[in-house]
Design a protein around this motif. Structure first.
Motif, short mmCIF file in Angstrom:
data_model
loop_
_atom_site.label_atom_id
_atom_site.label_comp_id
_atom_site.label_asym_id
_atom_site.label_seq_id
_atom_site.Cartn_x
_atom_site.Cartn_y
_atom_site.Cartn_z
N MET A 14 -54.62 1.79 -71.50
CA MET A 14 -54.78 3.17 -71.08
C MET A 14 -53.65 4.04 -71.63
O MET A 14 -53.89 5.16 -72.09
N VAL A 15 -52.43 3.53 -71.59
CA VAL A 15 -51.29 4.29 -72.12
C VAL A 15 -51.48 4.54 -73.61
O VAL A 15 -51.26 5.66 -74.11
N ALA A 16 -51.91 3.53 -74.34
CA ALA A 16 -52.14 3.69 -75.78
C ALA A 16 -53.27 4.68 -76.04
O ALA A 16 -53.19 5.52 -76.96
N TRP A 17 -54.32 4.61 -75.22
CA TRP A 17 -55.44 5.53 -75.39
C TRP A 17 -54.99 6.97 -75.17
O TRP A 17 -55.28 7.87 -75.96
N PHE A 18 -54.24 7.19 -74.09
CA PHE A 18 -53.77 8.55 -73.82
C PHE A 18 -52.78 9.04 -74.87
O PHE A 18 -52.76 10.23 -75.19
N ALA A 19 -51.99 8.15 -75.42
CA ALA A 19 -51.08 8.57 -76.50
C ALA A 19 -51.90 9.17 -77.65
O ALA A 19 -51.55 10.22 -78.20
N LYS A 52 -59.13 5.56 -85.02
CA LYS A 52 -59.52 4.15 -84.97
C LYS A 52 -58.69 3.40 -83.94
O LYS A 52 -59.23 2.65 -83.12
N LEU A 53 -57.37 3.58 -83.98
CA LEU A 53 -56.50 2.91 -83.01
C LEU A 53 -56.80 3.38 -81.59
O LEU A 53 -56.82 2.59 -80.64
N MET A 54 -57.04 4.66 -81.43
CA MET A 54 -57.36 5.24 -80.14
C MET A 54 -58.66 4.65 -79.59
O MET A 54 -58.77 4.38 -78.39
N SER A 55 -59.63 4.42 -80.46
CA SER A 55 -60.90 3.86 -80.03
C SER A 55 -60.74 2.40 -79.58
O SER A 55 -61.37 1.98 -78.60
N ILE A 56 -59.91 1.65 -80.26
CA ILE A 56 -59.62 0.28 -79.84
C ILE A 56 -58.98 0.29 -78.46
O ILE A 56 -59.34 -0.50 -77.57
N LEU A 59 -61.58 1.09 -75.80
CA LEU A 59 -62.43 -0.08 -75.51
C LEU A 59 -61.69 -1.09 -74.63
O LEU A 59 -62.27 -1.65 -73.70
N GLY A 60 -60.41 -1.31 -74.92
CA GLY A 60 -59.62 -2.22 -74.10
C GLY A 60 -59.48 -1.71 -72.67
O GLY A 60 -59.63 -2.48 -71.71
N THR A 61 -59.22 -0.43 -72.53
CA THR A 61 -59.10 0.19 -71.20
C THR A 61 -60.38 0.00 -70.41
O THR A 61 -60.37 -0.44 -69.25
N ILE A 62 -61.50 0.30 -71.03
CA ILE A 62 -62.79 0.22 -70.36
C ILE A 62 -63.14 -1.24 -70.05
O ILE A 62 -63.59 -1.55 -68.93
N ALA A 63 -62.94 -2.13 -71.00
CA ALA A 63 -63.30 -3.54 -70.79
C ALA A 63 -62.50 -4.15 -69.64
O ALA A 63 -63.09 -4.81 -68.77
N PHE A 64 -61.19 -3.94 -69.63
CA PHE A 64 -60.39 -4.51 -68.55
C PHE A 64 -60.68 -3.83 -67.21
O PHE A 64 -60.64 -4.46 -66.16
N GLY A 65 -61.01 -2.55 -67.24
CA GLY A 65 -61.40 -1.84 -66.02
C GLY A 65 -62.69 -2.41 -65.44
O GLY A 65 -62.79 -2.64 -64.23
N ILE A 66 -63.66 -2.64 -66.29
CA ILE A 66 -64.93 -3.22 -65.82
C ILE A 66 -64.71 -4.63 -65.29
O ILE A 66 -65.28 -5.01 -64.25
N VAL A 90 -63.21 9.47 -65.83
CA VAL A 90 -63.22 8.57 -66.99
C VAL A 90 -64.40 8.90 -67.89
O VAL A 90 -64.27 8.90 -69.12
N VAL A 91 -65.54 9.21 -67.30
CA VAL A 91 -66.70 9.62 -68.10
C VAL A 91 -66.39 10.90 -68.87
O VAL A 91 -66.72 11.02 -70.06
N LEU A 92 -65.73 11.86 -68.21
CA LEU A 92 -65.30 13.08 -68.92
C LEU A 92 -64.35 12.75 -70.06
O LEU A 92 -64.43 13.33 -71.14
N LEU A 93 -63.45 11.82 -69.80
CA LEU A 93 -62.48 11.41 -70.82
C LEU A 93 -63.18 10.77 -72.01
O LEU A 93 -62.81 11.01 -73.17
N ILE A 94 -64.17 9.95 -71.74
CA ILE A 94 -64.95 9.34 -72.83
C ILE A 94 -65.66 10.43 -73.62
O ILE A 94 -65.72 10.38 -74.86
N GLY A 95 -66.17 11.44 -72.93
CA GLY A 95 -66.78 12.58 -73.63
C GLY A 95 -65.78 13.32 -74.50
O GLY A 95 -66.09 13.70 -75.64
N PHE A 96 -64.56 13.52 -73.98
CA PHE A 96 -63.52 14.18 -74.78
C PHE A 96 -63.16 13.31 -75.99
O PHE A 96 -62.96 13.84 -77.09
#
Length: 142
Positions: A14-19, A52-56, A59-66, A90-96
């Motif tokens: 999540m931290v990497a995604w937000f970065a 690309k890095l942000m998308s990885i 996916l990690g954030t979402i997978a571990f969350g699920i 989180v759905v809004l964030l995925i849209g962003f």
């Protein structure tokens, strides 16, 4: 113990995604202000690599969350209303995130029409969403 490892990995991704979500719109600002071809090309490369890095990370954030959510079960989800609000954010964030991916493609194809001011405004969206998510997770107001 497994749950704590999953939580640590979820937060790390999540931290990497937000970065990436914080920096990519800033690159859009610089790209929109660029006047020379070399600068625009450089920003396109940076945007593509970061997306690309942000998308990885997403996916990690979402997978571990699920994974954590399946461990907690439906009963836990039913009694924690704050988590429903978090999922909506989180759905809004995925849209962003998707919007950012579209912008990367538009900039690469020289079709982006936003002004630097618009991208500066969009740069604030993930900060607001992060603040709201953190309040929901730590305060659990409902």
């Amino acid at each position: 113990m497994l749950f704590l490892w999953l939580k640590a990995l979820h937060v790390s991704f999540m931290v990497a995604w937000f970065a990436g979500l914080f920096y990519l719109p800033r690159l859009f600002v610089y790209h929109a202000e660029a006047t020379d071809e070399i600068g625009r090309e450089r920003f396109s490369i940076m945007e593509r690599r970061l997306s690309k890095l942000m998308s990885i990370a997403a996916l990690g954030t979402i997978a571990f969350g699920i994974w954590m959510l399946t461990m907690l079960g439906g009963g836990w989800l039913a009694v924690n209303g704050w988590f429903h609000a978090k999922l909506a954010l989180v759905v809004l964030l995925i849209g962003f995130h998707g919007w950012c991916q579209v912008q990367v493609k538009k900039f690469r194809e020289d079709r982006a029409t936003g002004t630097p001011k618009f991208y500066r405004l969009m740069n604030e969206v993930p900060a607001v969403i992060l603040l709201l998510i953190m309040i929901l997770v730590f305060v659990q107001p409902f």
